[in-house]
Write an enzyme that holds these catalytic residues in place. Sequence first.
Site, mmCIF file in Angstrom:
data_model
loop_
_atom_site.group_PDB
_atom_site.id
_atom_site.type_symbol
_atom_site.label_atom_id
_atom_site.label_comp_id
_atom_site.label_asym_id
_atom_site.label_seq_id
_atom_site.Cartn_x
_atom_site.Cartn_y
_atom_site.Cartn_z
ATOM 1 N N PHE A 3 7.354 -6.001 -9.908
ATOM 2 C CA PHE A 3 6.496 -5.297 -10.861
ATOM 3 C C PHE A 3 5.030 -5.488 -10.526
ATOM 4 C CE2 PHE A 3 10.386 -5.635 -13.257
ATOM 5 C CZ PHE A 3 10.368 -4.574 -14.160
ATOM 6 N N ASP A 4 4.321 -4.384 -10.383
ATOM 7 C CA ASP A 4 2.865 -4.447 -10.391
ATOM 8 C C ASP A 4 2.464 -4.806 -11.828
ATOM 9 O OD1 ASP A 4 0.120 -3.883 -9.593
ATOM 10 O OD2 ASP A 4 0.323 -2.076 -10.814
ATOM 11 N N MET A 5 1.242 -5.240 -12.027
ATOM 12 C CA MET A 5 0.837 -5.676 -13.373
ATOM 13 C C MET A 5 -0.102 -4.684 -14.057
ATOM 14 S SD MET A 5 -0.858 -9.336 -14.451
ATOM 15 C CE MET A 5 -2.504 -9.051 -13.795
ATOM 16 N N LYS B 126 -3.101 -4.756 -1.093
ATOM 17 C CA LYS B 126 -2.552 -3.412 -1.000
ATOM 18 C C LYS B 126 -3.673 -2.473 -0.528
ATOM 19 C CE LYS B 126 0.026 -4.528 -5.226
ATOM 20 N NZ LYS B 126 0.138 -4.256 -6.665
ATOM 21 N N ASP C 195 1.962 1.930 -10.151
ATOM 22 C CA ASP C 195 1.272 3.091 -10.722
ATOM 23 C C ASP C 195 0.174 3.591 -9.799
ATOM 24 O OD1 ASP C 195 -1.634 2.059 -12.163
ATOM 25 O OD2 ASP C 195 -0.176 0.568 -11.543
#
Length: 223
Positions: A14-16, A149, A174
Amino acid sequence: MGKQFFDEIELFLFDMDGLLFDTETIYVEYGREVAKKKGYTITNDIVEKTTGVTNDKARILFKEALGEEFPYDEMMGTVKDHILEKAEKGEVPLKLGALELLEFLKKNNKQMILATSSDLHLAEALTEGKDVRKYFSHLITAEDVVHGKPDPEVFLISAKKAGASPEKTVVFEDSFNGIRAAHAAGTFPIMVPDKLKPTEEIEKLVYKRFDNLLEVLDYFEGK
Protein backbone atom coordinates in the site's frame (compact mmCIF):
# COMPACT_ATOMS: atom_id res chain seq x y z
CA MET A 1 -11.82 -13.60 -12.34
CA GLY A 2 -10.99 -11.21 -9.47
CA LYS A 3 -11.38 -13.94 -6.85
CA GLN A 4 -9.03 -16.30 -8.69
CA PHE A 5 -6.45 -13.53 -9.12
CA PHE A 6 -6.77 -12.63 -5.42
CA ASP A 7 -6.12 -16.20 -4.31
CA GLU A 8 -2.82 -16.29 -6.21
CA ILE A 9 -1.45 -13.05 -4.72
CA GLU A 10 0.81 -13.38 -1.66
CA LEU A 11 1.65 -9.78 -0.84
CA PHE A 12 -0.24 -6.48 -0.94
CA LEU A 13 1.75 -3.25 -0.88
CA PHE A 14 0.00 0.00 0.00
CA ASP A 15 1.13 3.48 -0.87
CA MET A 16 0.17 5.90 1.91
CA ASP A 17 -0.42 9.48 0.75
CA GLY A 18 -3.52 9.84 -1.41
CA LEU A 19 -4.15 6.09 -1.43
CA LEU A 20 -4.80 5.10 2.19
CA PHE A 21 -4.97 8.59 3.65
CA ASP A 22 -6.45 11.75 2.23
CA THR A 23 -3.20 13.66 2.78
CA GLU A 24 -2.72 14.91 -0.79
CA THR A 25 -5.64 17.32 -0.40
CA ILE A 26 -3.93 18.84 2.65
CA TYR A 27 -0.47 18.84 0.99
CA VAL A 28 -1.72 20.55 -2.15
CA GLU A 29 -4.17 23.05 -0.64
CA TYR A 30 -2.08 23.99 2.36
CA GLY A 31 1.12 24.03 0.26
CA ARG A 32 -0.53 26.38 -2.24
CA GLU A 33 -1.57 28.70 0.59
CA VAL A 34 1.92 28.80 2.10
CA ALA A 35 3.54 29.37 -1.32
CA LYS A 36 1.02 32.07 -2.25
CA LYS A 37 1.91 34.06 0.86
CA LYS A 38 5.48 34.05 -0.42
CA GLY A 39 4.39 35.16 -3.89
CA TYR A 40 4.54 31.81 -5.72
CA THR A 41 1.86 29.92 -7.63
CA ILE A 42 1.93 26.10 -7.54
CA THR A 43 0.41 24.92 -10.83
CA ASN A 44 -1.30 21.59 -11.50
CA ASP A 45 1.71 20.64 -13.62
CA ILE A 46 4.02 20.97 -10.59
CA VAL A 47 1.57 18.95 -8.46
CA GLU A 48 1.49 16.16 -11.06
CA LYS A 49 5.28 15.97 -11.37
CA THR A 50 5.95 15.98 -7.63
CA THR A 51 3.21 13.63 -6.39
CA GLY A 52 4.66 10.35 -5.11
CA VAL A 53 8.33 11.35 -5.32
CA THR A 54 10.82 11.68 -2.46
CA ASN A 55 11.43 15.01 -0.77
CA ASP A 56 14.85 15.42 -2.44
CA LYS A 57 13.40 14.84 -5.90
CA ALA A 58 10.46 17.18 -5.20
CA ARG A 59 12.86 19.93 -4.11
CA ILE A 60 14.69 19.75 -7.46
CA LEU A 61 11.43 19.79 -9.45
CA PHE A 62 9.98 22.73 -7.49
CA LYS A 63 13.15 24.79 -7.97
CA GLU A 64 13.26 23.92 -11.67
CA ALA A 65 9.69 25.18 -12.03
CA LEU A 66 9.71 28.17 -9.67
CA GLY A 67 13.36 29.22 -9.55
CA GLU A 68 16.36 28.38 -7.38
CA GLU A 69 15.32 30.90 -4.74
CA PHE A 70 11.98 29.16 -4.08
CA PRO A 71 11.96 28.36 -0.31
CA TYR A 72 11.05 24.69 -0.72
CA ASP A 73 12.34 23.42 2.64
CA GLU A 74 10.64 26.20 4.55
CA MET A 75 7.32 25.54 2.76
CA MET A 76 7.49 21.77 3.22
CA GLY A 77 8.49 22.16 6.86
CA THR A 78 5.35 24.22 7.49
CA VAL A 79 3.13 21.79 5.55
CA LYS A 80 4.61 18.69 7.22
CA ASP A 81 4.21 20.15 10.71
CA HIS A 82 0.57 20.87 9.89
CA ILE A 83 -0.04 17.31 8.61
CA LEU A 84 1.88 15.71 11.49
CA GLU A 85 -0.19 17.62 14.01
CA LYS A 86 -3.43 16.47 12.35
CA ALA A 87 -2.10 12.90 11.98
CA GLU A 88 -1.22 12.58 15.66
CA LYS A 89 -4.75 13.67 16.58
CA GLY A 90 -6.21 11.12 14.15
CA GLU A 91 -7.67 13.95 12.07
CA VAL A 92 -6.36 12.88 8.66
CA PRO A 93 -9.17 10.84 7.10
CA LEU A 94 -8.71 7.38 5.64
CA LYS A 95 -9.79 7.05 2.02
CA LEU A 96 -13.11 5.40 1.16
CA GLY A 97 -12.92 1.62 1.62
CA ALA A 98 -9.44 1.60 3.20
CA LEU A 99 -10.48 0.04 6.49
CA GLU A 100 -12.79 -2.50 4.84
CA LEU A 101 -10.06 -3.63 2.43
CA LEU A 102 -7.41 -3.93 5.17
CA GLU A 103 -9.80 -5.95 7.32
CA PHE A 104 -10.68 -8.24 4.38
CA LEU A 105 -7.00 -8.90 3.59
CA LYS A 106 -6.27 -9.62 7.25
CA LYS A 107 -9.20 -12.07 7.43
CA ASN A 108 -7.75 -13.85 4.40
CA ASN A 109 -4.30 -14.05 6.04
CA LYS A 110 -2.65 -11.93 3.36
CA GLN A 111 0.56 -10.08 4.15
CA MET A 112 0.44 -6.29 3.87
CA ILE A 113 3.28 -3.76 3.84
CA LEU A 114 3.09 0.02 3.74
CA ALA A 115 5.50 1.28 1.05
CA THR A 116 5.74 5.06 1.01
CA SER A 117 8.01 7.92 -0.15
CA SER A 118 7.17 9.73 3.10
CA ASP A 119 9.32 9.44 6.21
CA LEU A 120 8.85 6.96 9.04
CA HIS A 121 7.74 9.60 11.56
CA LEU A 122 4.76 10.60 9.41
CA ALA A 123 3.94 6.99 8.48
CA GLU A 124 3.81 6.02 12.15
CA ALA A 125 1.78 9.10 13.12
CA LEU A 126 -0.81 8.51 10.38
CA THR A 127 -1.18 4.74 10.84
CA GLU A 128 -1.25 4.91 14.65
CA GLY A 129 -3.57 7.94 14.62
CA LYS A 130 -6.18 5.89 12.77
CA ASP A 131 -5.28 2.55 14.43
CA VAL A 132 -4.27 0.79 11.19
CA ARG A 133 -0.59 0.13 12.03
CA LYS A 134 -1.58 -3.39 13.15
CA TYR A 135 -2.43 -4.47 9.60
CA PHE A 136 1.12 -4.03 8.27
CA SER A 137 4.02 -6.39 8.91
CA HIS A 138 6.48 -3.62 7.91
CA LEU A 139 6.56 0.09 7.13
CA ILE A 140 9.00 0.74 4.29
CA THR A 141 9.65 4.48 4.10
CA ALA A 142 11.98 7.14 2.64
CA GLU A 143 14.66 6.11 5.16
CA ASP A 144 14.85 2.60 3.67
CA VAL A 145 15.53 3.54 0.05
CA VAL A 146 18.28 5.22 -1.92
CA HIS A 147 16.13 5.84 -5.00
CA GLY A 148 12.56 7.10 -4.68
CA LYS A 149 9.66 6.35 -7.00
CA PRO A 150 9.48 6.07 -10.05
CA ASP A 151 12.46 3.82 -9.23
CA PRO A 152 11.09 0.38 -8.20
CA GLU A 153 13.39 0.08 -5.17
CA VAL A 154 10.75 0.64 -2.46
CA PHE A 155 8.57 -2.18 -3.84
CA LEU A 156 11.48 -4.57 -4.44
CA ILE A 157 12.69 -4.05 -0.84
CA SER A 158 9.14 -4.68 0.41
CA ALA A 159 8.80 -7.93 -1.55
CA LYS A 160 12.18 -9.09 -0.26
CA LYS A 161 11.21 -8.34 3.34
CA ALA A 162 8.04 -10.38 2.89
CA GLY A 163 9.82 -13.23 1.13
CA ALA A 164 7.40 -12.85 -1.79
CA SER A 165 8.15 -12.58 -5.48
CA PRO A 166 7.11 -9.38 -7.27
CA GLU A 167 5.07 -11.55 -9.69
CA LYS A 168 2.81 -12.49 -6.76
CA THR A 169 2.55 -8.96 -5.42
CA VAL A 170 -0.13 -6.30 -5.87
CA VAL A 171 0.73 -2.62 -5.42
CA PHE A 172 -2.01 -0.10 -4.67
CA GLU A 173 -1.06 3.36 -5.91
CA ASP A 174 -2.64 6.68 -6.78
CA SER A 175 0.32 8.56 -8.29
CA PHE A 176 1.87 8.28 -11.75
CA ASN A 177 5.33 7.81 -10.25
CA GLY A 178 4.03 5.07 -7.98
CA ILE A 179 2.48 3.21 -10.91
CA ARG A 180 5.69 3.55 -12.93
CA ALA A 181 7.64 2.13 -9.98
CA ALA A 182 5.20 -0.75 -9.42
CA HIS A 183 5.31 -1.66 -13.11
CA ALA A 184 9.11 -1.49 -13.21
CA ALA A 185 9.24 -3.80 -10.15
CA GLY A 186 7.29 -6.48 -12.04
CA THR A 187 4.28 -6.37 -9.71
CA PHE A 188 0.57 -5.96 -10.48
CA PRO A 189 -0.12 -2.21 -10.19
CA ILE A 190 -3.69 -1.39 -9.16
CA MET A 191 -4.45 2.29 -9.52
CA VAL A 192 -6.98 4.15 -7.43
CA PRO A 193 -6.60 7.70 -8.75
CA ASP A 194 -6.68 10.51 -6.22
CA LYS A 195 -5.97 13.95 -7.65
CA LEU A 196 -4.76 12.90 -11.09
CA LYS A 197 -6.65 10.98 -13.74
CA PRO A 198 -4.32 8.52 -15.52
CA THR A 199 -2.81 9.45 -18.87
CA GLU A 200 -2.55 7.07 -21.81
CA GLU A 201 1.00 6.14 -20.74
CA ILE A 202 -0.17 5.27 -17.21
CA GLU A 203 -3.25 3.34 -18.42
CA LYS A 204 -0.88 0.97 -20.25
CA LEU A 205 1.09 0.25 -17.07
CA VAL A 206 -1.80 -0.56 -14.72
CA TYR A 207 -3.25 -4.02 -14.15
CA LYS A 208 -6.61 -2.60 -13.05
CA ARG A 209 -8.01 0.79 -12.18
CA PHE A 210 -10.76 1.46 -9.65
CA ASP A 211 -12.44 4.63 -8.41
CA ASN A 212 -12.03 3.69 -4.74
CA LEU A 213 -10.86 0.89 -2.45
CA LEU A 214 -14.41 -0.45 -1.95
CA GLU A 215 -14.45 -1.31 -5.68
CA VAL A 216 -11.16 -3.17 -5.19
CA LEU A 217 -12.77 -5.18 -2.41
CA ASP A 218 -15.74 -6.08 -4.62
CA TYR A 219 -13.35 -7.22 -7.34
CA PHE A 220 -11.39 -9.46 -4.94
CA GLU A 221 -14.62 -10.95 -3.60
CA GLY A 222 -15.65 -11.78 -7.16
CA LYS A 223 -18.69 -9.49 -7.16
